[in-house]
Design an enzyme around this catalytic site. Structure first.
Site, PDB file in Angstrom:
ATOM      1  N   GLU A   1      10.999  -4.635 -56.237  1.00  0.00           N
ATOM      2  CA  GLU A   1      10.363  -5.428 -55.453  1.00  0.00           C
ATOM      3  C   GLU A   1      11.407  -6.721 -54.958  1.00  0.00           C
ATOM      4  O   GLU A   1      12.456  -6.763 -55.384  1.00  0.00           O
ATOM      5  CB  GLU A   1       9.515  -6.310 -56.510  1.00  0.00           C
ATOM      6  CG  GLU A   1       8.472  -7.498 -56.048  1.00  0.00           C
ATOM      7  CD  GLU A   1       7.506  -6.962 -54.950  1.00  0.00           C
ATOM      8  OE1 GLU A   1       8.022  -6.540 -53.855  1.00  0.00           O
ATOM      9  OE2 GLU A   1       6.450  -7.204 -55.272  1.00  0.00           O
ATOM     10  N   ASP A   2      10.884  -7.220 -53.864  1.00  0.00           N
ATOM     11  CA  ASP A   2      11.535  -8.446 -53.333  1.00  0.00           C
ATOM     12  C   ASP A   2      11.793  -9.520 -54.103  1.00  0.00           C
ATOM     13  O   ASP A   2      12.384 -10.129 -54.446  1.00  0.00           O
ATOM     14  CB  ASP A   2      11.424  -8.311 -51.657  1.00  0.00           C
ATOM     15  CG  ASP A   2       9.861  -8.867 -51.459  1.00  0.00           C
ATOM     16  OD1 ASP A   2       9.282  -8.861 -52.420  1.00  0.00           O
ATOM     17  OD2 ASP A   2       9.402  -9.057 -50.367  1.00  0.00           O
ATOM     18  N   ILE A   3      10.233  -9.870 -54.327  1.00  0.00           N
ATOM     19  CA  ILE A   3      10.202 -11.304 -55.045  1.00  0.00           C
ATOM     20  C   ILE A   3       9.073 -11.189 -56.170  1.00  0.00           C
ATOM     21  O   ILE A   3       7.746 -10.620 -55.472  1.00  0.00           O
ATOM     22  CB  ILE A   3      10.212 -12.432 -53.764  1.00  0.00           C
ATOM     23  CG1 ILE A   3      10.037 -13.711 -54.664  1.00  0.00           C
ATOM     24  CG2 ILE A   3       9.157 -12.254 -52.993  1.00  0.00           C
ATOM     25  CD1 ILE A   3      10.202 -15.053 -53.753  1.00  0.00           C
ATOM     26  N   VAL A   4       9.082 -11.862 -57.112  1.00  0.00           N
ATOM     27  CA  VAL A   4       8.030 -12.078 -58.037  1.00  0.00           C
ATOM     28  C   VAL A   4       7.469 -13.447 -57.765  1.00  0.00           C
ATOM     29  O   VAL A   4       8.307 -14.187 -58.399  1.00  0.00           O
ATOM     30  CB  VAL A   4       8.277 -11.523 -59.325  1.00  0.00           C
ATOM     31  CG1 VAL A   4       6.949 -11.732 -60.389  1.00  0.00           C
ATOM     32  CG2 VAL A   4       8.402 -10.000 -59.412  1.00  0.00           C
ATOM     33  N   ASP A   5       6.124 -13.642 -57.405  1.00  0.00           N
ATOM     34  CA  ASP A   5       5.685 -14.770 -57.241  1.00  0.00           C
ATOM     35  C   ASP A   5       4.806 -15.269 -58.367  1.00  0.00           C
ATOM     36  O   ASP A   5       5.036 -15.782 -59.575  1.00  0.00           O
ATOM     37  CB  ASP A   5       5.115 -15.030 -56.035  1.00  0.00           C
ATOM     38  CG  ASP A   5       4.724 -16.514 -55.432  1.00  0.00           C
ATOM     39  OD1 ASP A   5       5.256 -17.422 -56.016  1.00  0.00           O
ATOM     40  OD2 ASP A   5       3.996 -16.654 -54.465  1.00  0.00           O
TER      41      ASP A   5
ATOM     42  N   GLY B   1       3.285 -12.880 -59.749  1.00  0.00           N
ATOM     43  CA  GLY B   1       3.446 -11.694 -60.610  1.00  0.00           C
ATOM     44  C   GLY B   1       2.185 -10.801 -60.516  1.00  0.00           C
ATOM     45  O   GLY B   1       2.233  -9.888 -61.008  1.00  0.00           O
ATOM     46  N   LEU B   2       1.175 -11.222 -59.850  1.00  0.00           N
ATOM     47  CA  LEU B   2      -0.201 -10.473 -59.703  1.00  0.00           C
ATOM     48  C   LEU B   2       0.245  -9.026 -59.094  1.00  0.00           C
ATOM     49  O   LEU B   2      -0.406  -7.876 -59.574  1.00  0.00           O
ATOM     50  CB  LEU B   2      -1.138 -11.203 -59.076  1.00  0.00           C
ATOM     51  CG  LEU B   2      -1.652 -12.496 -59.622  1.00  0.00           C
ATOM     52  CD1 LEU B   2      -2.732 -13.147 -58.952  1.00  0.00           C
ATOM     53  CD2 LEU B   2      -2.517 -12.198 -61.118  1.00  0.00           C
ATOM     54  N   THR B   3       0.880  -9.020 -57.974  1.00  0.00           N
ATOM     55  CA  THR B   3       1.146  -7.810 -57.339  1.00  0.00           C
ATOM     56  C   THR B   3       1.759  -6.882 -58.329  1.00  0.00           C
ATOM     57  O   THR B   3       1.480  -5.557 -58.321  1.00  0.00           O
ATOM     58  CB  THR B   3       2.032  -7.927 -56.110  1.00  0.00           C
ATOM     59  OG1 THR B   3       1.412  -9.052 -55.198  1.00  0.00           O
ATOM     60  CG2 THR B   3       2.003  -6.642 -55.190  1.00  0.00           C
TER      61      THR B   3
ATOM     62  N   LYS C   1      10.214 -16.392 -58.836  1.00  0.00           N
ATOM     63  CA  LYS C   1       9.757 -17.950 -58.996  1.00  0.00           C
ATOM     64  C   LYS C   1       9.243 -18.047 -60.208  1.00  0.00           C
ATOM     65  O   LYS C   1       8.027 -18.016 -60.421  1.00  0.00           O
ATOM     66  CB  LYS C   1       8.725 -18.182 -57.811  1.00  0.00           C
ATOM     67  CG  LYS C   1       9.394 -18.028 -56.305  1.00  0.00           C
ATOM     68  CD  LYS C   1       8.350 -18.647 -55.579  1.00  0.00           C
ATOM     69  CE  LYS C   1       8.820 -18.272 -53.904  1.00  0.00           C
ATOM     70  NZ  LYS C   1       7.819 -18.545 -52.929  1.00  0.00           N
TER      71      LYS C   1
ATOM     72  N   PHE D   1       9.494 -21.266 -50.156  1.00  0.00           N
ATOM     73  CA  PHE D   1       9.087 -19.915 -49.526  1.00  0.00           C
ATOM     74  C   PHE D   1      10.390 -19.647 -48.751  1.00  0.00           C
ATOM     75  O   PHE D   1      11.113 -20.077 -47.823  1.00  0.00           O
ATOM     76  CB  PHE D   1       7.989 -20.366 -48.265  1.00  0.00           C
ATOM     77  CG  PHE D   1       7.418 -19.179 -47.777  1.00  0.00           C
ATOM     78  CD1 PHE D   1       6.572 -18.246 -48.579  1.00  0.00           C
ATOM     79  CD2 PHE D   1       8.060 -18.860 -46.703  1.00  0.00           C
ATOM     80  CE1 PHE D   1       6.149 -16.942 -47.771  1.00  0.00           C
ATOM     81  CE2 PHE D   1       7.611 -17.403 -45.846  1.00  0.00           C
ATOM     82  CZ  PHE D   1       6.640 -16.707 -46.598  1.00  0.00           C
TER      83      PHE D   1
ATOM     84  N   ASP E   1       9.903 -11.844 -44.842  1.00  0.00           N
ATOM     85  CA  ASP E   1       9.375 -12.178 -43.647  1.00  0.00           C
ATOM     86  C   ASP E   1       8.673 -13.608 -43.930  1.00  0.00           C
ATOM     87  O   ASP E   1       8.041 -14.187 -44.763  1.00  0.00           O
ATOM     88  CB  ASP E   1       8.367 -11.194 -43.146  1.00  0.00           C
ATOM     89  CG  ASP E   1       6.992 -11.260 -43.639  1.00  0.00           C
ATOM     90  OD1 ASP E   1       6.871 -11.349 -45.008  1.00  0.00           O
ATOM     91  OD2 ASP E   1       6.082 -11.117 -42.876  1.00  0.00           O
TER      92      ASP E   1
ATOM     93  N   ARG F   1      13.215 -10.777 -40.992  1.00  0.00           N
ATOM     94  CA  ARG F   1      13.681  -9.846 -42.096  1.00  0.00           C
ATOM     95  C   ARG F   1      15.076  -9.320 -41.772  1.00  0.00           C
ATOM     96  O   ARG F   1      15.521  -8.994 -42.750  1.00  0.00           O
ATOM     97  CB  ARG F   1      12.473  -8.528 -42.001  1.00  0.00           C
ATOM     98  CG  ARG F   1      11.189  -9.016 -42.560  1.00  0.00           C
ATOM     99  CD  ARG F   1      10.453  -7.478 -42.740  1.00  0.00           C
ATOM    100  NE  ARG F   1       8.863  -7.436 -42.724  1.00  0.00           N
ATOM    101  CZ  ARG F   1       8.223  -7.713 -43.663  1.00  0.00           C
ATOM    102  NH1 ARG F   1       8.755  -7.897 -44.755  1.00  0.00           N
ATOM    103  NH2 ARG F   1       6.852  -7.916 -43.509  1.00  0.00           N
TER     104      ARG F   1
HETATM  105  P1  5GP Z   1       2.805 -12.092 -56.207  1.00  0.00           P
HETATM  106  O1  5GP Z   1       1.752 -11.140 -56.452  1.00  0.00           O
HETATM  107  O2  5GP Z   1       4.141 -12.019 -57.234  1.00  0.00           O
HETATM  108  O3  5GP Z   1       2.248 -13.534 -55.953  1.00  0.00           O
HETATM  109  O4  5GP Z   1       3.343 -11.816 -54.569  1.00  0.00           O
HETATM  110  C1  5GP Z   1       4.438 -10.921 -54.540  1.00  0.00           C
HETATM  111  C2  5GP Z   1       4.643 -10.879 -52.841  1.00  0.00           C
HETATM  112  O5  5GP Z   1       4.184 -12.268 -52.147  1.00  0.00           O
HETATM  113  C3  5GP Z   1       6.100 -10.469 -52.403  1.00  0.00           C
HETATM  114  O6  5GP Z   1       6.118  -9.062 -52.601  1.00  0.00           O
HETATM  115  C4  5GP Z   1       6.086 -11.226 -51.137  1.00  0.00           C
HETATM  116  O7  5GP Z   1       5.444 -10.386 -50.122  1.00  0.00           O
HETATM  117  C5  5GP Z   1       5.222 -12.291 -50.988  1.00  0.00           C
HETATM  118  N1  5GP Z   1       5.849 -13.458 -51.388  1.00  0.00           N
HETATM  119  C6  5GP Z   1       5.923 -14.180 -52.318  1.00  0.00           C
HETATM  120  N2  5GP Z   1       6.532 -15.318 -52.539  1.00  0.00           N
HETATM  121  C7  5GP Z   1       7.270 -15.208 -51.176  1.00  0.00           C
HETATM  122  C8  5GP Z   1       8.456 -15.984 -50.413  1.00  0.00           C
HETATM  123  O8  5GP Z   1       8.806 -17.086 -50.993  1.00  0.00           O
HETATM  124  N3  5GP Z   1       8.765 -15.463 -49.089  1.00  0.00           N
HETATM  125  C9  5GP Z   1       8.243 -14.528 -48.628  1.00  0.00           C
HETATM  126  N4  5GP Z   1       8.593 -13.933 -47.497  1.00  0.00           N
HETATM  127  N5  5GP Z   1       7.271 -13.648 -49.323  1.00  0.00           N
HETATM  128  C10 5GP Z   1       6.737 -14.131 -50.416  1.00  0.00           C
END
Ligand code: 5GP
Length: 174
Positions: A98-102, A104-106, A130, A151, A158, A164
């Site tokens: 994964e690129d980023i865990v925000d 965590g739901l995805t 994060k 962000f 993106d 990107r």
């Molecule tokens: P989650 O389900 O963890 O809230 O969201 C994960 C997805 O949200 C990531 O795969 C990404 O696509 C998007 N996302 C979350 N934070 C950021 C951010 O700071 N920048 C970007 N570009 N995408 C983010």
């Protein structure tokens, strides 16, 4: 190419390169003599996956999954597949990338989904986390960097489909 004058560099290209090499070294050590299947989460992880796989010295295959958008995830908690893994993962060592865990739901949804596929082992590799934004606990086995609640864009990430291609990770509007 998108304008970059209002982007502050947050993680330099060299720092990312070094950390990706370190993550690959950990995976090489943990799976010595075994094969792994990287499962990249599109679109954000495509550059991370491409760099990571080139530092792996163990036998590796790659697959991609694509699920519904961030906005949809945030507002409704609903996640649906646009693309799922094509091959059987039964008995395989799978590393979700994964690129980023925000929140965590995805990734929680994807981990649950992958567990149902009777894999041999399932690990999670995320370039960014994060932590302050987490809504569910996420076990990250290979983590690049923990970052503040900003962000970020670049290195695959993106803003509205743009940026990107940037070789670094930046914060927009700073
Ligand atoms: P989650 O389900 O963890 O809230 O969201 C994960 C997805 O949200 C990531 O795969 C990404 O696509 C998007 N996302 C979350 N934070 C950021 C951010 O700071 N920048 C970007 N570009 N995408 C983010």
């Amino acid at each position: 190419m998108s304008a970059t004058s209002n982007i502050a560099v947050f993680l330099k290209k060299e720092s990312i390169e070094q950390r990706v090499r370190e993550l690959a070294d950990m995976i090489n050590r943990d799976f010595q003599g075994q094969e792994v299947i990287l499962v990249g989460v599109l679109n954000g992880s495509f550059i991370f996956c491409a760099d990571l796989i080139r530092h792996l010295t163990i036998p590796t295959q790659i697959e991609f999954v694509s699920i519904s958008s961030y906005e949809g995830t945030e507002s409704t908690g609903q996640v649906s597949f646009r693309l799922d893994v094509k091959q059987s993962l039964v008995g395989k060592n799978v590393i979700l990338v994964e690129d980023i865990v925000d929140t965590g739901l995805t990734i929680s949804f994807l981990l649950k989904h992958m567990k149902l596929k009777n894999v041999k082992s399932l690990k999670l590799c995320s370039l960014l986390l994060k932590r302050s934004r987490l809504k569910v606990e996420v076990p990250i086995d290979y983590l690049g960097f923990e970052i503040e609640d900003k962000f970020v864009i670049g290195y695959g990430l993106d803003f509205d489909g743009h940026y990107r291609e940037l070789p670094y990770i930046g914060v927009y509007g700073e």
